[in-house]
Design a protein around this motif. Structure first.
Motif: not given
Length: 320
Positions: A82-93, A297-299, A305-306, A310-313
């Protein structure tokens, strides 16, 4: 002056992205016929690529788990994922914002010092570069023996061999090299150099080299996964020498992730792919397709998931 410089640092990557998107749009409008290969895309191909992207994120999760374990802490694999998914989510922007979130998460919930985490992450990135350059050299050399395409890939072999050789030399003689720099008046004041000196001098850190072996295995897995993704991409493009092209694309795409300064390596991955495939006469449209089918595809995998985690976090953080 510093404020202006900070604004420039923040805006420059987005200016590059804007220019790049504008270039893609114009290129697409003027060269629609070059994108005819899009009709070759099948649902099975997309599902396969998304599955490999999921596996890629799993390997990233295990790497984070190893980092946490080095600090004698514990994190479950699903939370690491989950942390990795958020990492990629943030790095997208915003480039490096994902790394910042990861460091914050580990500091808040696992009491891991941010600088120590970043220091270990740099060591792991070093291993990543070494593994991909070495495997790229071995893969290209082995495939080329059978394809007889020496004139096309000799330059790439020399580049990758040189990188892997230099980095292996530094890895094996790290103590002598660091001791040399620490004795110089200028370098011994640099915090990273001092940290490296303390690190290699501390016997408690011997176990990190065991971790590096595990990480090297995971990066090898990533090399195979990335090659598989590009293999499917080249099938869609209806190219020859699928395996050779996939190994080249995997190696240099990973390099673009390491040396990027724009969110999601936009423009950087395309440049690395174009330069590394120059002798194979790939069209710009095909380069754009290869880099973006991986991104999208990564997105598809990490974005939902990210967002959910993140909402749960945030909710968990507010409850605290």
């Amino acid at each position: 002056m510093n404020k202006i410089l900070n604004i420039f640092k923040f805006c420059f990557p987005y200016a590059v992205i804007f220019i790049f998107i504008y270039f893609i749009y114009n290129y697409y409008q003027k060269n629609l016929n070059e994108f005819s290969f899009l009709s070759n895309i099948k649902k099975e191909y997309l599902i396969t690529i998304c599955f490999f992207c999921f596996l890629y994120l799993i390997t990233e999760s295990f790497i984070l788990l190893i980092i946490v374990k080095h600090f004698k802490k514990k994190i479950f694999i699903h939370k690491s994922f989950f942390v990795i998914c958020i990492t990629y989510l943030f790095n997208t922007f915003l480039q490096f914002s994902g790394l910042g979130f990861r460091a914050y998460y580990l500091k808040r919930f696992l009491k891991i010092n941010i600088f120590d985490f970043l220091f270990i992450s740099i060591l792991f990135i070093y291993i990543e570069l070494l593994v991909f350059s070495f495997l790229g050299f071995i893969g290209i050399t082995f495939i080329d023996l059978f394809n007889r395409e020496v004139s096309l890939v000799n330059e790439l072999k020399y580049i990758l061999f040189s990188i892997s050789l230099v980095m292996s030399f530094i890895l094996f003689f790290n103590k002598k090299i660091i001791n040399f720099f620490i004795n110089l008046n200028y370098f011994n004041k640099i915090k990273l150099i001092k940290k490296l000196h303390v690190f290699i001098s501390d016997r408690k850190n011997v176990d990190i080299f065991i971790s590096l072996k595990k990480v090297a295995f995971l990066y090898t897995s990533q090399f195979i996964i990335l090659s598989a993704i590009f293999f499917v991409g080249y099938i869609i493009l209806d190219k020859d020498n699928l395996l050779l092209l996939s190994v080249i694309a995997s190696t240099f795409t990973d390099f673009s992730f390491i040396f990027t300064f724009t969110p999601y390596a936009i423009g950087i991955s395309e440049t690395f792919l174009y330069v590394s495939n120059f002798n194979f006469n790939l069209k710009i449209s095909e380069i754009l397709f290869l880099s973006n089918i991986f991104r999208l595809s990564m997105f598809v995998v990490y974005f939902p998931i990210g967002i959910l985690y993140f909402l749960v976090f945030i909710g968990f953080k507010n409850d605290k």
